[in-house]
Design an enzyme around this catalytic site. Structure first.
Site, PDB file in Angstrom:
ATOM      1  N   ASN A   1     -10.735  -3.251  -6.014  1.00 44.65           N
ATOM      2  CA  ASN A   1     -10.016  -2.096  -6.574  1.00 44.65           C
ATOM      3  C   ASN A   1     -10.632  -1.595  -8.032  1.00 44.65           C
ATOM      4  O   ASN A   1     -10.228  -0.674  -8.558  1.00 44.65           O
ATOM      5  CB  ASN A   1      -8.435  -2.572  -6.926  1.00 44.65           C
ATOM      6  CG  ASN A   1      -7.656  -2.392  -5.636  1.00 44.65           C
ATOM      7  OD1 ASN A   1      -6.858  -3.133  -5.378  1.00 44.65           O
ATOM      8  ND2 ASN A   1      -7.976  -1.299  -4.990  1.00 44.65           N
TER       9      ASN A   1
ATOM     10  N   ASP B   1       0.835  -1.276  -0.064  1.00 43.65           N
ATOM     11  CA  ASP B   1       0.079   0.313  -0.178  1.00 43.65           C
ATOM     12  C   ASP B   1       1.001   1.357   0.121  1.00 43.65           C
ATOM     13  O   ASP B   1       1.991   1.287   0.668  1.00 43.65           O
ATOM     14  CB  ASP B   1      -0.984  -0.003   1.195  1.00 43.65           C
ATOM     15  CG  ASP B   1      -1.946   1.047   1.140  1.00 43.65           C
ATOM     16  OD1 ASP B   1      -2.302   1.275   0.019  1.00 43.65           O
ATOM     17  OD2 ASP B   1      -2.550   1.441   2.197  1.00 43.65           O
TER      18      ASP B   1
HETATM   19  C1  FPP Z   1      -1.843   0.207  -3.244  1.00 42.43           C
HETATM   20  O1  FPP Z   1      -1.364   1.637  -3.248  1.00 42.43           O
HETATM   21  C2  FPP Z   1      -1.362  -0.603  -4.606  1.00 42.43           C
HETATM   22  C3  FPP Z   1      -2.268  -1.096  -5.441  1.00 42.43           C
HETATM   23  C4  FPP Z   1      -3.647  -1.176  -5.515  1.00 42.43           C
HETATM   24  C5  FPP Z   1      -1.543  -1.668  -6.615  1.00 42.43           C
HETATM   25  C6  FPP Z   1      -0.234  -2.596  -6.404  1.00 42.43           C
HETATM   26  C7  FPP Z   1       0.429  -2.600  -7.555  1.00 42.43           C
HETATM   27  C8  FPP Z   1       1.693  -2.601  -7.541  1.00 42.43           C
HETATM   28  C9  FPP Z   1       2.669  -2.705  -6.392  1.00 42.43           C
HETATM   29  C10 FPP Z   1       2.373  -2.680  -8.932  1.00 42.43           C
HETATM   30  C11 FPP Z   1       2.699  -3.704  -9.690  1.00 42.43           C
HETATM   31  C12 FPP Z   1       2.457  -5.013  -9.095  1.00 42.43           C
HETATM   32  C13 FPP Z   1       2.979  -6.129  -9.785  1.00 42.43           C
HETATM   33  C14 FPP Z   1       2.527  -7.675  -9.266  1.00 42.43           C
HETATM   34  C15 FPP Z   1       3.856  -6.158 -10.884  1.00 42.43           C
HETATM   35  P1  FPP Z   1      -2.774   2.739  -3.252  1.00 42.43           P
HETATM   36  O2  FPP Z   1      -2.848   3.043  -4.718  1.00 42.43           O
HETATM   37  O3  FPP Z   1      -3.695   2.268  -2.427  1.00 42.43           O
HETATM   38  O4  FPP Z   1      -1.735   3.966  -2.590  1.00 42.43           O
HETATM   39  P2  FPP Z   1      -2.515   4.874  -1.512  1.00 42.43           P
HETATM   40  O5  FPP Z   1      -2.948   4.292  -0.476  1.00 42.43           O
HETATM   41  O6  FPP Z   1      -1.351   5.712  -1.294  1.00 42.43           O
HETATM   42  O7  FPP Z   1      -3.526   5.620  -2.415  1.00 42.43           O
END
Ligand code: FPP
Length: 264
Positions: A80, A32
């Site tokens: 998501n 996250d």
């Molecule tokens: C949460 O951060 C992250 C995600 C919903 C996506 C996870 C994806 C990756 C780490 C990139 C690539 C993954 C692979 C397996 C190649 P958020 O967007 O919720 O962050 P925030 O809480 O700061 O808004």
């Protein structure tokens, strides 16, 4: 950016820190903080996701180096899909590119890749890449990396219940025989040990519908580090926390200590 996973056997064994026994055998991570990481730099959230992919690489690399046999990463939750359409499609594009770019390297380093979650919702090209990655790496044994995509713990439990009910309706299963081990055999990751250590980056302290069944006795570690900044030092910090915990699984501390000394 090519992955620089080490294949040197000298560094595959834990070089520093804890005895292998105190290292978790299965680490599950909620990645996250990509969006906030980007926003703090005045960049679009998708830039944070791209940088988050580099942190995935660093995490796999460090787990390989430390000889962690199982790693499960929460990449995309069932919830998501409700994000802005542009962010969802950027994430799908990122997964597709990451698979194209990294699978060969992962395979060379002995990584066995699997996916958990409902893949039906993904585009055919993405599903094709996922199938190819699973097939190509099926025989690998250095580490199992499970990527949770369109995954939700409640979905997982509901799907497990549905499969059990279907078997009962077909007369293959007596409903009275459905016990904990029957459910455990149906949920995702049933063929792997339950996670010993759960890590969540990004500062929030919740499980967010990740492996609800599988995390029943998992040690939880939360870090303020935003996912794109997450790396070997954060993993080592979490391993140290894990090593300092007394896992009791419902027993008393004294019972656990006596069992560790081999007492009957
Ligand atoms: C949460 O951060 C992250 C995600 C919903 C996506 C996870 C994806 C990756 C780490 C990139 C690539 C993954 C692979 C397996 C190649 P958020 O967007 O919720 O962050 P925030 O809480 O700061 O808004």
């Amino acid at each position: 950016m090519p992955m620089s996973l080490t294949s040197d056997p000298a560094v595959v064994a834990p070089a520093t820190g804890h005895a292998p026994k105190s290292l978790p055998q299965h680490v599950a991570i909620v990645m996250d903080g990509n969006g906030r990481w980007a926003e703090r730099r005045g960049k679009p959230r998708n830039y944070g996701h791209r940088m988050g992919a580099s942190a995935v690489r660093a995490t796999v690399e460090h787990c390989l180096r430390r000889g962690i046999p199982h790693l499960t990463l929460f990449a995309f939750s069932s919830e998501n899909w409700a994000r802005p359409a542009g962010e969802v499609s950027a994430l799908m594009g990122l997964f597709l590119k990451a698979l194209d770019r990294e699978v060969g390297q992962l395979d060379q380093h002995g990584v066995r890749l699997d996916f958990i979650g409902d893949a039906d919702a993904f585009s055919e090209p993405l599903r094709e890449r996922m199938r190819h990655a699973v097939e190509l790496t099926r025989q690998n044994t250095a580490i199992r990396v499970n990527v949770a995509v369109n995954y939700g713990g409640r979905w997982d439990l509901a799907a497990a219940c549905r499969r059990l009910a279907e078997r009962a309706v077909r007369g293959e299963l007596d409903p009275a025989s459905i016990d904990i081990s029957a459910v455990a055999a149906e949920v995702a990751l049933a063929d792997q040990p339950e996670p010993d250590l759960f890590i969540r980056s990004g500062g929030d302290q919740r499980i967010s519908n990740f492996l609800l069944w599988q995390l029943a006795y998992t040690e939880l570690v939360f870090t303020e580090t935003l996912w794109p900044d997450f790396g070997a030092a954060d993993l080592e910090h979490a391993f140290s926390e894990y090593a300092a915990r007394e896992r009791r699984f419902g027993l008393t501390g004294e019972q656990v200590r006596r069992a560790a000394q081999g007492a009957p």
